[in-house]
Structures are given as structure tokens and as C-alpha cells.
Design an enzyme around this catalytic site. Sequence first.
Site, PDB file in Angstrom:
ATOM      1  NE  ARG A 103     -44.295   6.939   9.808  1.00 58.32           N
ATOM      2  CZ  ARG A 103     -44.293   5.873  10.587  1.00 58.32           C
ATOM      3  NH1 ARG A 103     -43.560   4.839  10.289  1.00 58.32           N
ATOM      4  NH2 ARG A 103     -45.021   5.827  11.677  1.00 58.32           N
ATOM      5  CB  SER A 143     -46.347   8.305  14.786  1.00 60.21           C
ATOM      6  OG  SER A 143     -45.299   7.952  13.931  1.00 60.21           O
ATOM      7  CD  GLN A 167     -41.707  14.310  13.260  1.00 66.81           C
ATOM      8  OE1 GLN A 167     -41.661  15.415  13.786  1.00 66.81           O
ATOM      9  NE2 GLN A 167     -40.699  13.471  13.276  1.00 66.81           N
ATOM     10  CE1 TYR A 184     -43.586   2.619   8.158  1.00 63.99           C
ATOM     11  CE2 TYR A 184     -43.083   3.848   6.167  1.00 63.99           C
ATOM     12  CZ  TYR A 184     -43.896   3.616   7.267  1.00 63.99           C
ATOM     13  OH  TYR A 184     -45.003   4.387   7.459  1.00 63.99           O
TER      14      TYR A 184
HETATM   15  P1  NAD Z   1     -43.372  -0.342  12.049  1.00 66.15           P
HETATM   16  O1  NAD Z   1     -44.633  -0.330  12.863  1.00 66.15           O
HETATM   17  O2  NAD Z   1     -43.503  -0.441  10.572  1.00 66.15           O
HETATM   18  O3  NAD Z   1     -42.454  -1.558  12.545  1.00 66.15           O
HETATM   19  C1  NAD Z   1     -42.180  -1.738  13.912  1.00 66.15           C
HETATM   20  C2  NAD Z   1     -40.739  -2.097  14.110  1.00 66.15           C
HETATM   21  O4  NAD Z   1     -40.517  -3.463  13.743  1.00 66.15           O
HETATM   22  C3  NAD Z   1     -39.749  -1.287  13.292  1.00 66.15           C
HETATM   23  O5  NAD Z   1     -38.869  -0.617  14.180  1.00 66.15           O
HETATM   24  C4  NAD Z   1     -39.026  -2.334  12.449  1.00 66.15           C
HETATM   25  O6  NAD Z   1     -37.663  -2.009  12.236  1.00 66.15           O
HETATM   26  C5  NAD Z   1     -39.186  -3.561  13.318  1.00 66.15           C
HETATM   27  N1  NAD Z   1     -38.924  -4.858  12.685  1.00 66.15           N
HETATM   28  C6  NAD Z   1     -39.248  -5.306  11.445  1.00 66.15           C
HETATM   29  N2  NAD Z   1     -38.812  -6.566  11.249  1.00 66.15           N
HETATM   30  C7  NAD Z   1     -38.210  -6.952  12.418  1.00 66.15           C
HETATM   31  C8  NAD Z   1     -37.561  -8.134  12.854  1.00 66.15           C
HETATM   32  N3  NAD Z   1     -37.439  -9.212  12.055  1.00 66.15           N
HETATM   33  N4  NAD Z   1     -37.041  -8.148  14.102  1.00 66.15           N
HETATM   34  C9  NAD Z   1     -37.143  -7.076  14.926  1.00 66.15           C
HETATM   35  N5  NAD Z   1     -37.735  -5.935  14.567  1.00 66.15           N
HETATM   36  C10 NAD Z   1     -38.282  -5.866  13.338  1.00 66.15           C
HETATM   37  O7  NAD Z   1     -42.477   0.907  12.407  1.00 66.15           O
HETATM   38  P2  NAD Z   1     -42.925   2.357  12.916  1.00 66.15           P
HETATM   39  O8  NAD Z   1     -43.180   2.302  14.361  1.00 66.15           O
HETATM   40  O9  NAD Z   1     -44.024   2.826  12.061  1.00 66.15           O
HETATM   41  O10 NAD Z   1     -41.633   3.264  12.708  1.00 66.15           O
HETATM   42  C11 NAD Z   1     -40.568   2.971  11.856  1.00 66.15           C
HETATM   43  C12 NAD Z   1     -39.516   4.038  12.024  1.00 66.15           C
HETATM   44  O11 NAD Z   1     -39.920   5.255  11.448  1.00 66.15           O
HETATM   45  C13 NAD Z   1     -39.150   4.365  13.456  1.00 66.15           C
HETATM   46  O12 NAD Z   1     -37.758   4.494  13.556  1.00 66.15           O
HETATM   47  C14 NAD Z   1     -39.751   5.702  13.707  1.00 66.15           C
HETATM   48  O13 NAD Z   1     -39.057   6.433  14.699  1.00 66.15           O
HETATM   49  C15 NAD Z   1     -39.612   6.302  12.349  1.00 66.15           C
HETATM   50  N6  NAD Z   1     -40.578   7.399  12.174  1.00 66.15           N
HETATM   51  C16 NAD Z   1     -40.144   8.571  11.615  1.00 66.15           C
HETATM   52  C17 NAD Z   1     -41.046   9.616  11.465  1.00 66.15           C
HETATM   53  C18 NAD Z   1     -40.628  10.920  10.877  1.00 66.15           C
HETATM   54  O14 NAD Z   1     -39.455  11.152  10.709  1.00 66.15           O
HETATM   55  N7  NAD Z   1     -41.558  11.783  10.560  1.00 66.15           N
HETATM   56  C19 NAD Z   1     -42.371   9.457  11.822  1.00 66.15           C
HETATM   57  C20 NAD Z   1     -42.765   8.237  12.363  1.00 66.15           C
HETATM   58  C21 NAD Z   1     -41.863   7.210  12.528  1.00 66.15           C
END
Ligand code: NAD
Length: 371
Positions: A119, A130, A124, A230
Site C-alpha cells: 500500500r 482498492s 495506487q 492494514y
Molecule cells: P481492509 O479491507 O483490509 O479492512 C477494512 C477495514 O476493517 C479496515 O479499515 C480495518 O481497519 C477495519 N477493521 C479490522 N478489524 C476491525 C474491527 N474489529 N472493528 C472495526 N474495524 C475493523 O482495509 P482496506 O480497505 O484494504 O484499507 C486499509 C487501509 O489502507 C485504509 O486506511 C486505506 O485508506 C489504506 N490504503 C492505502 C493505500 C496507499 O497508500 N497506497 C492504498 C489502499 C488503501
Amino acid sequence: MLIGIPRESLDGETRVAVTPETAKKLKAQGHTVRVESGAGVAASAPDEAYVAAGAEITDRAGAFGCDLVLKVRAPQPDEVGLMKPGTVLVGMLNPFDAEGLQRLAAAGITGFALEAAPRITRAQSMDVLSSQANIAGYKAVIIAADRYQRFFPMLMTAAGTVKAARVVVLGVGVAGLQAIATAKRLGAVIEASDVRPSVKEQVESLGAKFIDVPYETDEEREAAEGVGGYARPMPQSWLDRQKVEVAKRVAQADVVITTALIPGRPAPRLVSEEMVRSMKPGSVIVDLAAAQGGNCELTEPGATVVKHGVTIVGETNLPALVAADASSLYARNVLDFLKLILTKEGTLKIDLDDEIVAACRVTQDGQVTRK
Ligand code: NAD
């Protein structure tokens, strides 16, 4: 290079890894693109559109017989047999599926699993998690609005006032943020919970309320920071307090959208049967974690069920229900990744000094190389 695009064979998979738009770009780069007949039909891309883009239409063996095979989902065992040793395969290859990776390695396939990309900013444009989670978050709200027998927005009519729907979003990554944005556009009142503290500001910036569960120990604080963007499993002490706060909101909610995931682990259980029982009849839960076992105890993966008067949607492939746009975005992700492994002359170059290439490479030379 000879590039093959098979038709996805997994039940309910409507997406395609290359669209006529990206086929045209690959062709312009000097590649020969062979698309299995019907590969794009479910995503509104008929064979004629690929032919107009300069691609050739072939059969199943023809698509899998190419040097580079581009897929959405990991190949089924019989499909692995259609690829020759040395084939380069790019797709969502399930990096946590040890058996599947072993099968690819044994067949001599060089596999790149796009879900394993780090990530980081540079990755991206090829971030399939995403691009597809964004679609899932949107579609989850659309399905909820369809199943819910009341309005989402507050309405003042001559026949009286209708209250806005209360929506609770559990897990606010990419899918959760899009669910909040979509529910907001429909006029709902939204509350959301996540383990990661950085999410609070994002939730509030979308006009929703963050369900605050303060951290009480260093262990909780450290776990909440996660790793590589994550979440990590949270200590039970925090989860217990979160449960109390979430239970209060769920009891008042009309719609609950759950998206909480921890990579490589079963989905955390956030909505118990007792919580479902506390909801009003006619409420709706859409569980985006259904494929990983579900965030709700009563979710049945792949099915929509009514339990205690609450409709629980356990759809396991929401992006496939928005096939055309899901394919467009996925295909652009794939095209961008290919820039890392193909030279301008169109030959293969696997540069393991590139952290994205190294992270995505899951099999090569008969070995599982997943990091
Ligand atoms: P994911 O699909 O792995 O998980 C979904 C969400 O569930 C996450 O926000 C996680 O914190 C949450 N979660 C886990 N356990 C939980 C609990 N017990 N209660 C409540 N929530 C819980 O996550 P994702 O959508 O793939 O993204 C994770 C992060 O990575 C996000 O902040 C996203 O913005 C970031 N991201 C960064 C980049 C980058 O910088 N290139 C790219 C994509 C995503």
C-alpha cells in the site's frame, strides 16, 4: 508478446481482466491480444468490441495457451492444466491460498498476485483491492436501499414526515468510506467504527459520526496502528468495549454495512445474534466480509436470509454486480502493473529490486516465492 484473456469460469464472476479500452492499448504497444470468445459479455464488452480494438477472438485453449495470461480470479485446477510451463499469469491469485499457489508452482507458472501489492503511493494505480472495494462499498449501500422498505432521506411531505435512515458502518477502509459517502448522498444519518485511529478524521470529513472507543493500554494503541495500512487483530479488552458501543448503535440502526477485515485471517465477528435480535423488523445488514466468514454471526455466505425480521445479505462478490465499471478499473490496474514487468520492446523483465514486483510475485521456477 502473446497475451491471453480467458473468460472467467468461477460461478457469478462477471468481470474480465482486459477491456476493449486496455486491449487497444496493449495492441498499440505491439502485443498480440487473444480474447476467449464471450470473455467480456457479462461486463458489457462483446467480442466485436475487442475485434474493433485490434484483438483476436480465440477459444479457451487459445487464451490459456499464450505467454502472458491475464485473469481476474485465480485459475481453477483444470485451467492450470491449460497453461504451459513458463507462462506468466497476472490476476487476483489469492496469496493466502497455499494449495492454489502450490498448484501454480508445480505447473511451472510465474504468478503475480495483484492483491499482494504494497500500500504505497506508487502502487495506487494498480491497487486492485482498492478499486474493487470501492465498488463493493457503493453496491452494498445500493443493495441495502433496495432491500430496506423505507426511505433513506428525511422527507417532509403533505402526508407527513419520513425520518432519515440510520446507517452504521463497521470497518472503514476503502469499502467503508465509499459506503459512508454513498449512504450520505442518499440522505442517511451515519455512524461508523474502525480500530485504526486515523479513520476518525476521514469519517467526520464525510459527514458521519465516529464511534469512539478510546484505547486504554499501550498494547491496544500499538495494535490499532496496524501494519502497512492494514488492521491487526485487536486485544480482547478493546474488542469487548467496542462491542458495547457498537451494540447500542446497531439496536437503533435501520441499516448496518460491515466491511471489517484483517488480511489472511477470518473476518472479526462484530455483530452477534443478540445484536441482530435487538434490531427493528425490516432492518438490513449487508456483510461485505461474507467471503471471509462474515462480520455478522448470522451471515450465510452467498445467500440473503431473513433472521429475527432482519434481512442479512451475504453476497460474496459485490464488484461482480457492477461488472462493467469493476472490469474497467481492474483492467486499468492490470495495464499499469504490466508496465513493471514488460519492457518497451515488449519482452518480459522481472526486476525483483522493484518492491511491487517482488511483493506480487507468488510463484516462479517451480517454487512458491510468496513473501
Ligand atoms: P481492509 O479491507 O483490509 O479492512 C477494512 C477495514 O476493517 C479496515 O479499515 C480495518 O481497519 C477495519 N477493521 C479490522 N478489524 C476491525 C474491527 N474489529 N472493528 C472495526 N474495524 C475493523 O482495509 P482496506 O480497505 O484494504 O484499507 C486499509 C487501509 O489502507 C485504509 O486506511 C486505506 O485508506 C489504506 N490504503 C492505502 C493505500 C496507499 O497508500 N497506497 C492504498 C489502499 C488503501
